[in-house]
Enzyme design. Structure first.
Site, short mmCIF file in Angstrom:
data_model
loop_
_atom_site.label_atom_id
_atom_site.label_comp_id
_atom_site.label_asym_id
_atom_site.label_seq_id
_atom_site.Cartn_x
_atom_site.Cartn_y
_atom_site.Cartn_z
N ASP A 37 -16.26 -23.79 -6.40
CA ASP A 37 -15.99 -23.37 -5.23
C ASP A 37 -15.03 -22.76 -4.63
O ASP A 37 -14.19 -22.99 -3.98
CB ASP A 37 -15.93 -25.07 -4.85
CG ASP A 37 -14.45 -25.37 -5.76
OD1 ASP A 37 -14.40 -24.64 -6.65
OD2 ASP A 37 -14.82 -26.67 -5.97
N LYS A 192 16.35 -0.54 10.73
CA LYS A 192 14.54 -1.36 11.02
C LYS A 192 14.22 -2.58 11.58
O LYS A 192 15.10 -2.97 11.40
CB LYS A 192 13.68 -1.17 9.11
CG LYS A 192 12.52 -1.37 10.17
CD LYS A 192 12.14 -1.43 8.23
CE LYS A 192 11.53 -2.75 6.90
NZ LYS A 192 11.18 -3.35 6.61
C1 R5P Z 1 10.65 -5.60 3.76
O1 R5P Z 1 12.45 -6.57 3.96
C2 R5P Z 1 10.71 -5.29 2.34
O2 R5P Z 1 11.68 -4.88 1.57
C3 R5P Z 1 9.82 -3.68 2.45
O3 R5P Z 1 10.58 -2.91 2.77
C4 R5P Z 1 8.39 -4.63 3.11
O4 R5P Z 1 7.80 -5.55 2.77
C5 R5P Z 1 7.51 -3.35 3.12
O5 R5P Z 1 5.69 -3.26 3.52
P1 R5P Z 1 5.01 -2.73 4.07
O6 R5P Z 1 4.58 -1.94 3.64
O7 R5P Z 1 4.15 -3.64 4.90
O8 R5P Z 1 6.12 -2.48 5.42
#
Ligand code: R5P
Length: 310
Positions: A37, A192
């Site tokens: 399961d 970002k």
């Molecule tokens: C975000 O704050 C992390 O440090 C990484 O930059 C992020 O999690 C990477 O994830 P992905 O490859 O999906 O953009």
């Protein structure tokens, strides 16, 4: 050094065997499987009574299965009278859930910390935690090591001399600075913004990348979206199309490989905290953290300091 026992969950048998080899000990026998399961079933096949136990398990995808396996191993060890339980979690899943973004969200990283302590874990060792304050979710010792020295040792031979180190967001500035100090280079920071759980955009670049080759560093690559957007932003800002990528945890979920397969990307360096699934990818170089983790276990068993391993 003889009164300890090393168990490994199923997340990364290759790393487990490499650590056991470094330590010249066999991995302890155990069974970890699933009931029909889907429930996790674990059994220790060796006595742990009054022994110091190390359980190695990255909580990598499938995250919940690997997490429950780790919890089940620890619970079994506690009930079988182990004297000390150290969870070695090279990749700590749910680390990005370290705060609430809205009033009705959980802090899942904190919940994982509670679960590990509830089943009797006395000490946690991990690598490049997404944010250092996760240690504060625990009331037990947490040693968050870094793979920066191990990755630097390998990638420094592959970098052009005028490389600039790029932090893909403000959260990675400290890591980027560690690389830059080792490479005698400077740091550029990307601003970002997250549009959704898998989509981000770079809105600003702090620093000059014109005609410079770049080393983008991160704690993890999941979908590859962050790195992909960073590459585009750097090239748009005039960076030389010579880009190297270094991340501690290579999860490579969904189409991450396609997102990182760009003519300007020369190499992608990750460690083996997560079992590499991309074995036929020429640009991918995997650096093992087995010597680092083995050194930590050795020091713990001889009551030595691990300060110089950070
Ligand atoms: C975000 O704050 C992390 O440090 C990484 O930059 C992020 O999690 C990477 O994830 P992905 O490859 O999906 O953009």
């Amino acid at each position: 050094m003889d009164n300890f026992i090393l168990f490994a969950g199923t997340a990364n048998p290759t790393l487990a065997n490499a650590i056991a080899q470094e330590l010249h000990v066999p991995l302890a026998a155990s069974i970890a499987e699933h009931f029909p399961d889907g429930e996790v079933a674990v059994e220790l096949l060796e006595s742990v009574r009054q022994k110091s136990v190390f359980i190695l398990q990255s909580t990598s995808p499938p995250v919940n299965d690997h997490l429950v396996e780790l919890l089940a191993f620890a619970d079994a060890c506690r009930r079988a009278a182990a004297s000390r339980i150290t969870a070695i979690v090279p990749y700590f899943g749910y680390a990005r859930a370290d705060k609430r973004h809205g009033r009705c969200e959980p802090i899942t990283a904190s919940m994982v910390a509670d679960l590990l302590q509830a089943v009797g874990v006395n000490h946690v060792v991990t690598l490049d935690l997404h944010t250092p304050q996760i240690e504060g979710f625990f009331r037990i010792p947490v040693d968050s090591l870094t793979a920066v020295p191990s990755l630097h040792q390998t990638l420094r031979h592959h970098l052009p001399p005028d490389v600039v180190v790029v932090s893909p967001d403000t959260g990675r500035v400290q890591m980027a600075t560690q690389y830059a100090q080792r490479l005698d280079s400077s740091v550029v920071v990307l601003h970002k913004q997250r549009k959704s759980s898998s989509e981000t955009e770079v809105t600003r670049i702090v620093g000059d990348v014109r005609d410079r080759p770049c080393l983008i560093v991160d704690d993890m690559i999941s979908t590859g979206g962050t790195i992909n957007r960073s590459i585009e932003a750097l090239l748009n800002a005039g960076a030389r199309p010579e880009i190297t990528i270094a991340a501690t945890h290579g999860l490579f979920v969904k189409d991450a490989r396609a997102k990182l397969t760009h003519p300007s990307v020369q190499a992608v360096f990750v460690t083996d905290t997560v079992l590499p699934k991309e074995t036929d990818w020429q640009q991918l170089q995997v650096v093992s953290v087995a010597p680092l983790i083995a050194a930590v276990i050795r020091r713990f068993q001889t009551n030595g300091s691990i300060g110089d391993l950070f």
